[in-house]
Design a protein around this motif. Structure first.
Motif, mmCIF file in Angstrom:
data_model
loop_
_atom_site.group_PDB
_atom_site.id
_atom_site.type_symbol
_atom_site.label_atom_id
_atom_site.label_comp_id
_atom_site.label_asym_id
_atom_site.label_seq_id
_atom_site.Cartn_x
_atom_site.Cartn_y
_atom_site.Cartn_z
ATOM 1 N N GLN A 187 22.209 44.427 59.339
ATOM 2 C CA GLN A 187 22.459 43.590 60.510
ATOM 3 C C GLN A 187 23.953 43.686 60.802
ATOM 4 O OE1 GLN A 187 20.016 41.803 62.170
ATOM 5 N NE2 GLN A 187 21.575 41.412 63.709
ATOM 6 N N VAL A 188 24.308 44.115 62.008
ATOM 7 C CA VAL A 188 25.706 44.286 62.406
ATOM 8 C C VAL A 188 25.956 43.358 63.588
ATOM 9 C CG1 VAL A 188 27.455 45.922 63.207
ATOM 10 C CG2 VAL A 188 25.616 46.704 61.686
ATOM 11 N N GLN A 189 26.941 42.470 63.433
ATOM 12 C CA GLN A 189 27.207 41.501 64.483
ATOM 13 C C GLN A 189 28.696 41.432 64.788
ATOM 14 O OE1 GLN A 189 25.818 37.544 63.622
ATOM 15 N NE2 GLN A 189 26.211 36.829 65.693
ATOM 16 N N PHE A 190 29.045 41.588 66.063
ATOM 17 C CA PHE A 190 30.417 41.431 66.508
ATOM 18 C C PHE A 190 30.646 39.959 66.827
ATOM 19 C CE2 PHE A 190 33.344 41.562 70.325
ATOM 20 C CZ PHE A 190 34.503 41.614 69.572
ATOM 21 N N VAL A 191 31.679 39.376 66.189
ATOM 22 C CA VAL A 191 32.027 37.972 66.401
ATOM 23 C C VAL A 191 33.401 37.940 67.073
ATOM 24 C CG1 VAL A 191 32.307 35.711 65.310
ATOM 25 C CG2 VAL A 191 30.743 37.394 64.296
ATOM 26 N N ILE B 60 18.958 45.936 50.586
ATOM 27 C CA ILE B 60 18.517 47.152 49.899
ATOM 28 C C ILE B 60 17.770 46.748 48.637
ATOM 29 C CG2 ILE B 60 19.308 49.257 48.749
ATOM 30 C CD1 ILE B 60 21.803 49.163 50.520
ATOM 31 N N PHE B 61 16.661 47.409 48.362
ATOM 32 C CA PHE B 61 15.914 47.109 47.148
ATOM 33 C C PHE B 61 16.778 47.387 45.915
ATOM 34 C CE2 PHE B 61 12.304 47.722 50.069
ATOM 35 C CZ PHE B 61 11.641 46.523 49.825
ATOM 36 N N LEU B 62 16.727 46.463 44.952
ATOM 37 C CA LEU B 62 17.547 46.567 43.745
ATOM 38 C C LEU B 62 17.328 47.871 42.990
ATOM 39 C CD1 LEU B 62 17.179 42.920 42.359
ATOM 40 C CD2 LEU B 62 19.234 43.947 43.351
ATOM 41 N N ASP B 63 16.068 48.244 42.791
ATOM 42 C CA ASP B 63 15.805 49.466 42.027
ATOM 43 C C ASP B 63 16.348 50.696 42.746
ATOM 44 O OD1 ASP B 63 13.834 49.194 44.005
ATOM 45 O OD2 ASP B 63 12.285 50.168 42.816
ATOM 46 N N THR C 231 23.686 51.155 36.125
ATOM 47 C CA THR C 231 24.092 49.873 36.695
ATOM 48 C C THR C 231 22.917 48.909 36.667
ATOM 49 O OG1 THR C 231 23.538 50.581 38.945
ATOM 50 C CG2 THR C 231 25.813 50.939 38.224
ATOM 51 N N GLN C 232 23.239 47.647 36.656
ATOM 52 C CA GLN C 232 22.231 46.586 36.680
ATOM 53 C C GLN C 232 22.587 45.572 37.764
ATOM 54 O OE1 GLN C 232 19.323 46.265 34.768
ATOM 55 N NE2 GLN C 232 19.815 48.405 34.394
ATOM 56 N N ILE C 233 23.008 46.067 38.917
ATOM 57 C CA ILE C 233 23.382 45.184 40.019
ATOM 58 C C ILE C 233 22.172 44.334 40.394
ATOM 59 C CG2 ILE C 233 24.064 45.103 42.454
ATOM 60 C CD1 ILE C 233 25.702 47.642 41.933
ATOM 61 N N GLY C 234 22.408 43.023 40.480
ATOM 62 C CA GLY C 234 21.349 42.091 40.850
ATOM 63 C C GLY C 234 20.560 41.547 39.686
ATOM 64 N N SER D 213 30.738 39.892 49.391
ATOM 65 C CA SER D 213 29.949 39.385 48.266
ATOM 66 C C SER D 213 28.540 39.933 48.348
ATOM 67 C CB SER D 213 29.916 37.849 48.272
ATOM 68 O OG SER D 213 29.200 37.377 49.391
ATOM 69 N N SER D 214 27.736 39.580 47.345
ATOM 70 C CA SER D 214 26.323 39.959 47.313
ATOM 71 C C SER D 214 25.504 38.808 46.773
ATOM 72 C CB SER D 214 26.095 41.184 46.417
ATOM 73 O OG SER D 214 26.684 42.321 46.962
ATOM 74 N N ASP D 215 24.255 38.759 47.191
ATOM 75 C CA ASP D 215 23.260 37.821 46.681
ATOM 76 C C ASP D 215 22.003 38.616 46.380
ATOM 77 O OD1 ASP D 215 24.759 35.419 47.100
ATOM 78 O OD2 ASP D 215 24.192 35.441 49.212
ATOM 79 N N VAL D 216 21.098 37.998 45.656
ATOM 80 C CA VAL D 216 19.805 38.611 45.394
ATOM 81 C C VAL D 216 18.721 37.703 45.956
ATOM 82 C CG1 VAL D 216 18.177 39.371 43.621
ATOM 83 C CG2 VAL D 216 20.620 39.791 43.332
ATOM 84 N N GLU D 217 17.831 38.282 46.758
ATOM 85 C CA GLU D 217 16.656 37.588 47.281
ATOM 86 C C GLU D 217 15.436 38.351 46.783
ATOM 87 O OE1 GLU D 217 16.999 37.431 51.541
ATOM 88 O OE2 GLU D 217 18.770 36.136 51.461
ATOM 89 N N GLU D 218 14.746 37.789 45.820
ATOM 90 C CA GLU D 218 13.617 38.419 45.144
ATOM 91 C C GLU D 218 14.071 39.755 44.550
ATOM 92 O OE1 GLU D 218 9.981 38.336 47.386
ATOM 93 O OE2 GLU D 218 10.336 36.276 48.025
ATOM 94 N N ASP D 219 13.623 40.885 45.096
ATOM 95 C CA ASP D 219 14.007 42.191 44.548
ATOM 96 C C ASP D 219 14.918 42.960 45.501
ATOM 97 O OD1 ASP D 219 12.040 42.597 46.432
ATOM 98 O OD2 ASP D 219 10.960 44.113 45.285
ATOM 99 N N VAL D 220 15.674 42.216 46.318
ATOM 100 C CA VAL D 220 16.543 42.821 47.323
ATOM 101 C C VAL D 220 17.992 42.383 47.102
ATOM 102 C CG1 VAL D 220 17.063 42.908 49.803
ATOM 103 C CG2 VAL D 220 14.686 42.952 49.018
ATOM 104 N N LEU D 221 18.896 43.359 47.157
ATOM 105 C CA LEU D 221 20.322 43.071 47.108
ATOM 106 C C LEU D 221 20.796 42.856 48.540
ATOM 107 C CD1 LEU D 221 22.968 42.947 45.388
ATOM 108 C CD2 LEU D 221 23.314 45.332 46.068
ATOM 109 N N VAL D 222 21.334 41.676 48.801
ATOM 110 C CA VAL D 222 21.884 41.355 50.115
ATOM 111 C C VAL D 222 23.400 41.381 49.973
ATOM 112 C CG1 VAL D 222 21.963 39.685 52.006
ATOM 113 C CG2 VAL D 222 19.895 39.879 50.595
#
Length: 168
Positions: A31-35, A47-50, A64-67, A102-111
């Motif tokens: 998602q790309v947003q101009f503010v 993006i899926f973690l795996d 790596t074990q991101i997420g 930064s990053s967050d994890v939502e279920e099996d997705v790296l945000v």
């Protein structure tokens, strides 16, 4: 007789179902947003973690074990490098550097959250998006753009890695 028919039917069903292969769906969403009031472009990637961990390991020869726990500084360095090399954005014809937030994890997705600063207006985006494509020809990267009160979307594939949007 009924038992034989039932056994045969169950065996046939099991063999039929086992011949189908599950097909994984290879997609990442951006998602790309101009503010304008903040003079920045905000980018959110999903993006899926795996997929991201396998890609980083293959590319940089480091597991790596991101997420999967607290972010390690060396993993974030690899993630930043990978994004810098594989998500190239020109705004109004000028190349801009991605800033990792930064990053967050939502279920099996790296945000992951990124930004590009000091953007006063957007006339065009020229994007090269090869995220996760180096090892998978079926990868699709869908990018949704919001700028100047207009929403547009692009789909990046192995045969369409660079695209342009105009806001005139």
């Amino acid at each position: 007789m009924k038992k034989t028919v039932l056994t045969f039917a169950l065996l046939f069903l099991a063999l039929s179902l086992s011949s189908f292969e599950l097909h994984k769906f290879y997609v990442a969403i951006f998602q790309v947003q101009f503010v304008p009031e903040k003079k920045r472009v905000q980018i959110t990637s999903r993006i899926f973690l795996d997929d991201i961990n396998q890609t980083l390991e293959k590319k940089y020869h480091k597991a790596t074990q991101i997420g999967f726990g607290p972010e390690k500084p060396e993993e974030i360095v690899l993630l930043k490098k990978y994004f810098t090399d594989n998500l190239v954005i020109k705004i109004n014809g000028q190349l801009h550097h991605l800033n990792y937030l930064s990053s967050d994890v939502e279920e099996d997705v790296l945000v992951s959250y990124w930004s590009i600063t000091n953007i006063s207006k957007v006339k065009s985006f020229n994007i090269q998006n090869t995220i996760l494509m180096d090892g998978n020809a079926d990868q699709q990267n869908i990018m949704h753009f919001t700028a100047n009160n207009t929403k547009k979307s692009l789909n990046f594939t192995d045969s369409s890695k660079t695209q342009m949007l105009n806001y005139n």
